[in-house]
Design a protein around this motif. Structure first.
Motif, PDB file in Angstrom:
ATOM      1  N   LEU A  54     126.214   1.740  -0.515  1.00  0.00           N
ATOM      2  CA  LEU A  54     126.298   0.355  -0.045  1.00  0.00           C
ATOM      3  C   LEU A  54     125.479   0.100   1.211  1.00  0.00           C
ATOM      4  N   GLY A  55     125.153   1.153   1.965  1.00  0.00           N
ATOM      5  CA  GLY A  55     124.417   1.001   3.214  1.00  0.00           C
ATOM      6  C   GLY A  55     125.215   1.555   4.375  1.00  0.00           C
ATOM      7  N   ASP A  56     124.958   2.797   4.731  1.00  0.00           N
ATOM      8  CA  ASP A  56     125.729   3.502   5.758  1.00  0.00           C
ATOM      9  C   ASP A  56     125.494   2.860   7.123  1.00  0.00           C
ATOM     10  N   PRO A  57     126.555   2.362   7.791  1.00  0.00           N
ATOM     11  CA  PRO A  57     126.363   1.676   9.071  1.00  0.00           C
ATOM     12  C   PRO A  57     126.257   2.602  10.280  1.00  0.00           C
ATOM     13  N   ARG A  58     126.498   3.897  10.088  1.00  0.00           N
ATOM     14  CA  ARG A  58     126.483   4.832  11.207  1.00  0.00           C
ATOM     15  C   ARG A  58     125.047   5.134  11.659  1.00  0.00           C
ATOM     16  N   ASP A  59     124.887   5.527  12.911  1.00  0.00           N
ATOM     17  CA  ASP A  59     123.587   5.972  13.409  1.00  0.00           C
ATOM     18  C   ASP A  59     123.433   7.447  13.042  1.00  0.00           C
ATOM     19  N   ASN A  88     118.809  12.372   3.711  1.00  0.00           N
ATOM     20  CA  ASN A  88     117.830  11.983   2.699  1.00  0.00           C
ATOM     21  C   ASN A  88     117.137  10.665   3.007  1.00  0.00           C
ATOM     22  N   SER A  89     117.888   9.678   3.476  1.00  0.00           N
ATOM     23  CA  SER A  89     117.283   8.364   3.724  1.00  0.00           C
ATOM     24  C   SER A  89     116.194   8.455   4.780  1.00  0.00           C
ATOM     25  N   ASP A  90     116.401   9.249   5.823  1.00  0.00           N
ATOM     26  CA  ASP A  90     115.392   9.399   6.869  1.00  0.00           C
ATOM     27  C   ASP A  90     114.230  10.265   6.402  1.00  0.00           C
ATOM     28  N   TYR A  91     114.522  11.341   5.695  1.00  0.00           N
ATOM     29  CA  TYR A  91     113.445  12.194   5.209  1.00  0.00           C
ATOM     30  C   TYR A  91     112.595  11.451   4.172  1.00  0.00           C
ATOM     31  N   SER A  92     113.221  10.575   3.384  1.00  0.00           N
ATOM     32  CA  SER A  92     112.478   9.790   2.389  1.00  0.00           C
ATOM     33  C   SER A  92     111.444   8.882   3.049  1.00  0.00           C
ATOM     34  N   ARG A  93     111.775   8.321   4.216  1.00  0.00           N
ATOM     35  CA  ARG A  93     110.810   7.485   4.928  1.00  0.00           C
ATOM     36  C   ARG A  93     109.564   8.292   5.304  1.00  0.00           C
TER      37      ARG A  93
END
Length: 370
Positions: free
Chosen positions: A122-127, A169-174
């Motif tokens: 859904l979209g992780d709100p944590r930093d 994964n979301s950061d590594y994907s960028r």
């Protein structure tokens, strides 16, 4: 399973499906009253019912908001998440509640895992790029868990900041999207795994990500021009995991299976980061026992069974960034399949720098250039 138990289980499923059908005919307010007054009875039927509702519809939106407003545990929040479209207003409300519930700890492992996947989808709100500070000092290293980790000793460590979580994964994907670098992961781009540690990558991949992030964070003024993002040295990693008291596990000296994603958890896979807040280290790092082995800069040697760069720590060139390809690098922390004698702050592992596996990841360090 005995015949009587099988019959009872079958009856429970039939009962839950019947109750789910009842929920279909109720108003949102009636559903909320049922769940609030009897969560142990209605959470199962609610889960079944929510899967039949199209996310984003008016009824789904109203029910998601209503379920997020009551305090009935992770199971109900997960059901609310099923009703939400990604990045919608309802998703924002539900993910905030999910993040709070995960941070509180105490839930069964299977619910934590499902909650984490819902949060990621859904979209992780944590930093998830949060850094924590480790103070300079002399820290305990090594112990009697394995000959390669002996002897227990102490070593000097300078001040630095380290990722609260492994790189996800979301950061590594960028990084992959911007640089075009190859990534062999079969599942790292799945939405429900966006907040899982990035794995299936080599030591060289991890270092390339750090170099890319250094430039990016300097442009964004997130770090100073004299600072770099890099992999931790082994002694830095151990200091962050064991703290100033030199604990064997990040949380203490006794194994607690509900404090980490290890062998006993039974996932046999990585999971969303931060699902085991009980296992957080004194400096504030999550997932430093189990979950994924983490790359360090430190050299090991060519022999898997015995390190050339043995303990006690010494200033003997073991932090050299250039070395032949057959010289292994240190891995620390254990992974999802590790028993307690590996999933801790003491045990040393290793792998050749061009090697990768679904249980190997990394976290970053930020420090002044060296």
């Amino acid at each position: 399973m005995e015949l009587g138990e099988a019959a009872s289980s079958s009856f429970a499923w039939v009962r839950d499906y019947r109750r789910a059908a009842e929920l279909k005919a109720m108003s949102v307010d009636e559903i909320v009253r049922k769940v609030t007054t009897g969560p142990e009875v209605w959470s199962g039927p609610l889960s079944l019912y929510c899967r039949s509702v199209v996310p984003g519809t008016q009824r789904a939106q109203a029910l998601a908001r209503a379920l997020a407003a009551i305090d009935c545990g992770l199971s109900v929040l997960i059901s609310a998440g099923v009703l939400c479209a990604r990045l919608s207003e309802e998703a924002e409300i539900v993910t905030e509640r999910l993040a709070e519930a995960i941070a509180a700890g105490g839930a069964p492992a299977r619910l934590r895992r499902s909650a984490g996947e819902t949060l990621a989808r859904l979209g992780d709100p944590r930093d998830l790029r949060e850094l924590v500070a480790v103070t300079a000092g002399t820290y305990d290293m090594g112990g009697e868990i394995h000959p390669n980790s002996e002897p227990a000793h102490s070593a000097p460590v300078g001040s630095f900041r380290i990722g609260r979580y492994p790189v996800v994964n979301s950061d590594y994907s960028r990084f992959i999207e911007e640089t075009g670098r190859n990534w062999s992961s079969m599942s790292g781009r799945q939405p429900e795994r966006a907040s899982h540690p990035a794995t299936d990558l080599t030591w060289h991949d991890a270092r390339a990500y750090c170099q890319w992030l250094t430039e990016r964070w300097r442009r964004e003024s997130r770090i100073g021009e004299d600072e770099v993002v890099r992999l931790p040295m082994e002694r830095e990693w151990e200091a962050a995991a064991r703290g100033q008291q030199g604990k064997f596990y990040p949380w203490g000296n006794d194994w607690e299976p509900e404090h980490a994603n290890g062998e006993e958890t039974g996932f046999n896979d990585i999971c969303t980061v931060g699902l085991f807040p009980e296992g957080r280290s004194d400096f504030g790092c999550d997932d430093m026992a189990g979950q994924a082995w983490e790359w360090c800069t430190t050299l090991w040697g060519p022999d898997m069974t015995k390190p050339d760069f043995a303990f006690p720590w010494a200033g003997d060139g073991r932090e050299a960034l250039e070395a032949p390809g057959n010289i292994r690098r240190v891995l620390r922390g254990g992974c999802f399949s590790s028993p307690d004698w590996k999933a801790n702050g003491v045990y040393r592992g290793s792998l050749e720098p061009a090697g990768s596996w679904r249980g190997n990841g990394f976290r970053i360090v930020v420090s002044s250039e060296r």
